[in-house]
Motif scaffolding. Structure first.
Motif, mmCIF file in Angstrom:
data_model
loop_
_atom_site.group_PDB
_atom_site.id
_atom_site.type_symbol
_atom_site.label_atom_id
_atom_site.label_comp_id
_atom_site.label_asym_id
_atom_site.label_seq_id
_atom_site.Cartn_x
_atom_site.Cartn_y
_atom_site.Cartn_z
ATOM 1 N N ASP A 155 0.795 -1.234 0.000
ATOM 2 C CA ASP A 155 0.000 0.000 0.000
ATOM 3 C C ASP A 155 0.825 1.282 0.000
ATOM 4 O OD1 ASP A 155 -2.264 -1.575 0.114
ATOM 5 O OD2 ASP A 155 -2.189 -1.654 2.292
ATOM 6 N N SER A 156 2.081 1.190 -0.380
ATOM 7 C CA SER A 156 2.871 2.414 -0.435
ATOM 8 C C SER A 156 2.714 3.038 -1.804
ATOM 9 C CB SER A 156 4.342 2.120 -0.171
ATOM 10 O OG SER A 156 4.524 1.914 1.192
ATOM 11 N N PHE A 157 2.940 4.334 -1.838
ATOM 12 C CA PHE A 157 2.775 5.074 -3.080
ATOM 13 C C PHE A 157 4.040 5.873 -3.354
ATOM 14 C CE2 PHE A 157 1.926 9.177 -5.002
ATOM 15 C CZ PHE A 157 1.296 8.819 -6.176
ATOM 16 N N ILE A 158 4.542 5.790 -4.561
ATOM 17 C CA ILE A 158 5.734 6.543 -4.933
ATOM 18 C C ILE A 158 5.333 7.497 -6.058
ATOM 19 C CG2 ILE A 158 8.161 6.380 -5.611
ATOM 20 C CD1 ILE A 158 7.710 4.631 -3.246
ATOM 21 N N ILE A 209 5.177 8.645 -0.669
ATOM 22 C CA ILE A 209 6.335 9.418 -1.093
ATOM 23 C C ILE A 209 5.854 10.293 -2.241
ATOM 24 C CG2 ILE A 209 8.754 9.282 -1.798
ATOM 25 C CD1 ILE A 209 8.376 7.528 0.591
ATOM 26 N N GLY A 210 6.061 11.589 -2.122
ATOM 27 C CA GLY A 210 5.564 12.525 -3.128
ATOM 28 C C GLY A 210 6.403 12.540 -4.394
ATOM 29 N N SER A 211 6.271 13.635 -5.165
ATOM 30 C CA SER A 211 6.989 13.744 -6.430
ATOM 31 C C SER A 211 8.356 14.368 -6.222
ATOM 32 C CB SER A 211 6.200 14.611 -7.399
ATOM 33 O OG SER A 211 4.885 14.151 -7.463
ATOM 34 N N ALA A 229 5.047 6.355 7.141
ATOM 35 C CA ALA A 229 5.653 7.687 7.055
ATOM 36 C C ALA A 229 5.180 8.370 5.773
ATOM 37 C CB ALA A 229 7.162 7.582 7.072
ATOM 38 N N VAL A 230 5.091 9.677 5.831
ATOM 39 C CA VAL A 230 4.663 10.438 4.656
ATOM 40 C C VAL A 230 5.770 11.418 4.304
ATOM 41 C CG1 VAL A 230 2.984 12.058 3.743
ATOM 42 C CG2 VAL A 230 2.243 10.214 5.272
ATOM 43 N N ILE A 231 6.182 11.389 3.050
ATOM 44 C CA ILE A 231 7.211 12.317 2.603
ATOM 45 C C ILE A 231 6.623 13.091 1.432
ATOM 46 C CG2 ILE A 231 9.472 12.470 1.516
ATOM 47 C CD1 ILE A 231 10.091 9.911 3.263
ATOM 48 N N GLU A 232 6.559 14.392 1.594
ATOM 49 C CA GLU A 232 5.920 15.182 0.546
ATOM 50 C C GLU A 232 6.929 15.577 -0.536
ATOM 51 O OE1 GLU A 232 3.607 18.241 2.394
ATOM 52 O OE2 GLU A 232 2.189 16.790 3.205
ATOM 53 N N ALA A 234 5.948 9.327 10.728
ATOM 54 C CA ALA A 234 6.515 10.679 10.694
ATOM 55 C C ALA A 234 6.004 11.364 9.434
ATOM 56 C CB ALA A 234 8.031 10.613 10.698
ATOM 57 N N LEU A 235 5.960 12.687 9.485
ATOM 58 C CA LEU A 235 5.498 13.446 8.321
ATOM 59 C C LEU A 235 6.580 14.441 7.931
ATOM 60 C CD1 LEU A 235 3.454 14.595 6.313
ATOM 61 C CD2 LEU A 235 2.409 15.858 8.179
#
Lengths: 704, 397
Positions: free
Chosen positions: A341-344, A361-363, A376-379, A393-394
């Motif tokens: 369920d992770s998104f890259i 993981i954002g763009s 974890a969320v990385i924008e 963590a955000l």
């Protein structure tokens, strides 16, 4: 009905063993993350560390009962084990039990607890809860049986792996030296090797130990993964020697050097099997990479150690679980693990990293050698290198995480923040930390307390996490700073540089251990507290006494040597102390105007300089000696310091303490050039020496 | 009674057994659960490896499953088998013989049940001497109204409980007997392949084998040596099978076969002298391609260049009904440490090391498959697969 393959019939029962897993590390190396989660539940390649240990035990197929000794966060470990596959009926262990040993502050305490609970009924495997290995234990067990039969004093076999000294998964924090009997693999002596102040340290071997031994090996290229096969006497030995704290530096060393115990410890050295312990950020990084690069095959991510995992392998060591969403333009380079369920996002580049489950993981994000844990969320536009981002963590937009940074559980980093090297950020400050006395095992912070603190103090550190961020900078206390200073960053040169600081820290930790030990038992009270300082004073006093009373040179040297042995210091310190004493004396003569600079130096060093014969052995030592003298002279009076240095150097050259090549080598060395005023006087002399040596070379060339 | 029991079957596949009141069925479901979990972890831990061992272990496992599991209709049993099959194939995804055996058993069950067209089953059965189906049983099944059940997946069976009972126990014993036959077949693979040696190997021939790990190849050569005199070149298969290769050469030498170990790199150089290339297959796919030890694809390529015939030996249990669409999913990657010593700290971590254990050989590079049921051209493999497997079970999920 055909019999089932792994039927646990009565016939096999006598071969079944027990296993003790030391889930607590009794260390603080993984602070601040271990304040929330115990080390053995931290994920390595998205699998909690303890799974690797338990899988190793299950693989052996000889383990009947497993006892997990936990101290801090024992409730979490208990809960984890209760919900794991190991408690199912199909588990290979008949019994798996977590034992909360809250009072334990060291491995020794845990072992004493094991003994007093009477858990051990026979031979057992002692293993720490952070071992990653593909070792085939059956061979070790065969050896174990042979040793047990042939040697009545046999108590345990240590499993060690060979690796080159600077290897990434080798412990640089606990370097150690094993001396083995080559014929029988019996370990004769053990010593941990903290390099003192970056200098070489020595191993002192009692010649008695090596008596009757045909051939022996000295190894310091071994990865010690703390897997021991022990007989039932081991816990008893811990019980009897209540000052034993650590498994190696106390227990092994103690047993081997004790005249009373007369027990034997054997070693099993593997070359082609993988085993290592996750004991520091470096080894965490190293072992993660090893697992991804399949050095530990068949322990690889697609082994799917957890029941619900669905990893599959793709070329270039890329492992993906089901339902991973990768945007079309993202780039996964070698060695990447991505959980369910992770998104890259678009144009994101990831290499040599682990991404947990349900991460976003954002763009345009760059992730290198980093570990992003579950949720974890990385924008967008973040750059993350050599870092750890813990669960939930955000990281907001445009953040840069510099090498070595650790973002704790639930921390929020606001837009455009730059997190510096080796910064560790946590959601809730750990207040008790500074007041906590037990440095050797402060993994044990109650969650409840720290959460209460959280409610009280909602103010965050805007300098560190930005205005809308949530989190505090984790201040490491002095013991730790050095140890973790090189952080997760795994670069050889850096490691090399930081070696010294690591060493000094391990000494301090050692000290604290000793202090504690003293409170335990007055028997070991003779150990002086600050050895190095005391040594300097004592040594200077010795040399001064010798000079004043005009002692015999041999006597002085013997005295000094004894002092060196008893204090366990390096020759570097001995040289330093003797130089200091002699120059003090010279200085005294000059200041009282009894003798001129040249005569004074001549008088003292001509006679007492010979002491260096027993302190200076090779070329490096000579250069070191010159540097010491230079440094000491540098602090003296401006008027004569250069002259004095010149005189001393010439005298030492005359009495053959220094060779001309080494003087030239010193001259050219970087450290020497830092103090130019000292150098001017010797300039001429050096030129002469250089000419001489080149002449010599030429003449020798001619001869040829 | 009937609905009750069917409930327990659906549960036995999942963990949850709380809703089942019948103590015996809970016990059975638990037992099955344990059995499955144990087998899966055994496979995951690689405590059973090698296609032959895995095939035998799977047979034994399925036999136990058949006897323990609770089900009312054959359809239920098929669903259960498919579910278990999916689970155990995932445990060692690149060991295809697990899936093959499961599919063979499924085909067996379906054949038993499939009374709609008994004649076709019978004919296909004639062409396939390996998995014989007890035809006399068909009559019995016809009378029990299996046809209806087969049409109705929800098992709302209207047949009387007595007839279901008798047919069920019969079916169970038929399946167990079928699995036993299957196991016999797997165990006798070597004997049947060996029968063909005399026709294939000539005197004074030079053979090359790049798969010293294959026991089928070993037995083939040993058997041939009784009648013929020949030389065998063996590639050393560095780094994964090098010890195996030495053991292989030793065994051949003990049987007075002239054996030469050659480095992998010299295959092309020696190929001009080689009369036949003999390879062992780990798994054969419906298109005629096969997965085998790493390095074999190169050897086959060399053989093609020199027009040297390539013989692949494989037991029927290695024939897989799938097509090798995704090559990546076929090839296992092994321990990097075998390629580069782990203690080489100058290189470890600074370069990417991969160690593929298997190779995929395309059907065009193989001239003939020698199996326990005869020799076949790669083009014909799909037919054999069709005879032995049911198309519905190609995908287990």
């Amino acid at each position: 009905m055909p019999p089932k393959n792994n039927n646990k019939d009565a016939g096999e029962d006598d071969q079944k063993m027990q296993a003790i897993v030391l889930a607590d590390s009794f260390q603080t190396r993984f602070m601040p993350l271990t304040s929330v989660k115990p080390r053995c539940l931290l994920p390595l390649a998205n699998v909690p560390l303890i799974e690797y240990t338990l899988e190793f035990l299950a693989q052996a197929n000889v383990i009947n009962e497993v006892y997990i000794m936990c101290c801090s966060h024992s409730d979490q470990i208990q809960e984890y084990i209760d919900n794991s596959k190991w408690t199912n009926v199909s588990s290979p262990f008949k019994k798996i039990q977590t034992i909360a040993s809250k009072e334990s502050r060291s491995v020794g305490d845990a072992m004493r607890d094991v003994d007093s609970r009477g858990l051990i009924t026979g031979d057992f495997i002692l293993v720490s809860g952070d071992v990653v290995t593909n070792l085939d234990i059956s061979k070790v067990l065969e050896d174990h049986k042979v040793y047990k039969q042939s040697d009545r004093d046999y108590i345990c076999t240590m499993v060690l792996t060979q690796a080159s000294p600077m290897h990434r998964s080798r412990s640089i924090i606990e370097p150690a030296c094993f001396i083995m009997d080559k014929a029988t693999n019996r370990c004769l002596y053990y010593q941990d090797l903290p390099p003192i102040n970056g200098k070489k340290s020595s191993v002192n071997i009692d010649p008695e130990v090596l008596e009757d031994i045909q051939e022996f090996e000295i190894n310091n290229n071994l990865i010690d993964c703390h897997v021991d096969i022990c007989t039932a006497t081991v816990p008893t030995i811990f019980q009897e020697n209540f000052d034993y704290q650590t498994l190696r530096s106390d227990f092994v060393k103690g047993v081997l050097s004790s005249d009373l115990l007369k027990k034997h410890i054997y070693s099993y050295i593997t070359k082609d099997q993988y085993s290592a312990r996750v004991e520091s950020w470096q080894t965490y990084d190293g072992i993660s990479q090893d697992v991804l690069e399949r050095w530990c095959y068949p322990i690889v991510p697609e082994r799917n150690l957890l029941l619900d995992q669905t990893y599959t392998y793709g070329s270039q060591h890329i492992y993906k679980e089901n339902n991973v969403i990768l945007s079309q333009s993202c780039k996964l380079q070698s060695g990447v693990v991505i959980g369910k369920d992770s998104f890259i996002g678009d144009s994101t580049e990831i290499q040599n990293s682990v991404i947990g489950r349900s991460c976003k993981i954002g763009s345009n994000v760059v992730i290198e050698n980093s570990y992003i844990w579950d949720g974890a969320v990385i924008e967008d536009n973040c750059i993350i290198k050599h870092s750890i981002v813990a669960n939930d963590a955000l990281i907001r937009k445009d953040v840069i995480l510099s090498p070595g940074s650790v973002i704790g559980f639930g921390v929020v980093i606001d837009n455009s923040v730059i997190v510096g090297n080796n910064m560790k950020i946590i959601k809730t400050p750990i207040n008790e930390f500074t007041s906590s006395a037990n440095i050797s095992s402060d993994d044990s912070f109650d969650d409840d307390n720290s959460f209460k603190d959280n409610e009280n103090s909602l103010v965050c550190d805007p300098d560190v996490v930005g205005i809308n961020g949530v989190g505090f900078l984790y201040e490491e206390n002095q013991y730790e700073t050095a140890e973790t200073s090189s952080g997760i960053v795994y670069e050889m040169e850096k490691l090399h540089l930081s070696d010294s600081s690591i060493a000094s820290s391990s000494i301090t930790v050692h000290h604290s251990n000793k202090k504690k030990r003293r409170t335990h038992s007055s028997a070991s009270g003779f150990i002086s507290e600050d050895e190095t300082e005391n040594f300097e004073e004592e040594a200077i006093a010795t040399v001064e006494r010798a000079m004043e009373n005009n002692h015999d040179l041999d006597t002085a040297m013997l005295e000094l040597n004894t002092l060196r042995m008893s204090m366990n210091v390096t020759y570097h310190e001995v040289r330093e102390a003797s130089c200091l004493a002699m120059i003090k004396r010279v200085n005294h003569f000059i200041n009282t105007a009894t003798l001129g600079t040249k005569d004074a130096a001549e008088k003292i060093f001509r006679k007492w300089g010979k002491m260096f014969q027993r302190q200076v052995f090779d070329d490096d030592d000579q250069i070191d000696l010159l540097l010491i003298i230079q440094t000491i002279c540098h602090k003296l009076d401006e008027n004569y310091k250069a002259l004095l240095f010149g005189c001393i150097a010439v005298v030492l050259y005359d009495i053959d303490i220094l060779d001309d090549e080494n003087i030239i080598a010193w001259w050219n060395s970087k450290e020497a050039q830092e103090m130019p005023e000292i150098r001017e006087k010797v300039n001429k002399w050096i030129e002469v020496l250089q000419e001489e040596s080149s002449d010599e070379e030429e003449s020798s060339d001619d001869e040829n | 009674m009937s609905s009750h029991a069917s409930h327990s079957v659906s549960n036995s596949a999942s963990v949850n057994v709380s809703s089942v009141t019948d103590a015996a069925s809970i016990l059975a479901a638990n037992k099955l659960e344990v059995l499955i979990e144990r087998f899966i972890s055994q496979l995951k831990r690689r405590q059973v490896t090698g296609s032959y061992n895995v095939a035998i272990a799977t047979c034994k496992f399925l036999m136990r499953v058949t006897s323990i599991s609770r089900w009312n209709t054959a359809q239920e049993f098929i669903t259960l088998l498919r579910l278990i099959g999916k689970k155990i194939t995932d445990a060692q995804p690149r060991e295809f013989s697990i899936g093959n055996i499961v599919r063979r058993v499924l085909a067996l069950v379906r054949d038993e049940v499939n009374v709609k067209i008994p004649s076709t089953v019978a004919t296909s059965n004639e062409s396939n001497t390996i998995a014989p189906v007890n035809t006399s049983m068909f009559q019995l099944l016809v009378t029990t109204g299996k046809e209806k059940e087969n049409n109705n997946n929800n098992n709302t069976s209207t047949t009387t409980s007595t007839s279901t009972h008798s047919s069920k126990s019969d079916l169970r014993s038929i399946i167990i007997q079928g699995i036993r036959d299957l196991m016999d077949e797997v165990q006798s693979v070597h004997e049947n392949i060996e029968l063909m040696t005399v026709d294939l190997i000539h005197d004074n021939e030079i053979l090359l084998t790049p798969t010293p790990g294959s026991s089928t190849v070993l037995n083939f050569l040993l058997k041939a040596s009784l009648k013929r005199k020949f030389t065998v070149l063996i590639t050393e298969n560095y780094p994964n099978d090098i010890e195996v290769c030495h053991g292989f050469a030793k065994k051949l030498a003990n049987a007075n076969i002239e054996s030469v170990i050659i480095p992998d790199s010299t295959v092309f150089a020696v190929m001009s002298r080689v009369g036949k290339v003999l390879i062992g297959a780990r798994s054969v796919f419906a298109n005629g391609g096969c997965v085998t030890a790493a390095g074999v694809a190169t050897v086959c390529e060399c053989a093609k260049e020199h027009r040297t015939p390539v013989f692949a030996v494989a037991g029927l249990y290695k024939f897989s009904p799938g097509y090798p669409f995704d090559r990546n999913s076929l090839i296992e990657f092994g321990n990097s440490g075998k390629v580069l010593p782990y203690d080489d700290c100058d290189l470890v971590g600074k370069c990417e090391v991969t160690n593929p254990l298997y190779d995929y050989v395309v059907p065009e590079h193989i001239d003939i498959y020698i199996t326990n049921i005869g020799g076949f051209s790669p083009n014909f493999i799909y037919r054999i697969v069709l005879d032995n497997y049911n198309t519905e079970d190609v995908d287990l999920s």
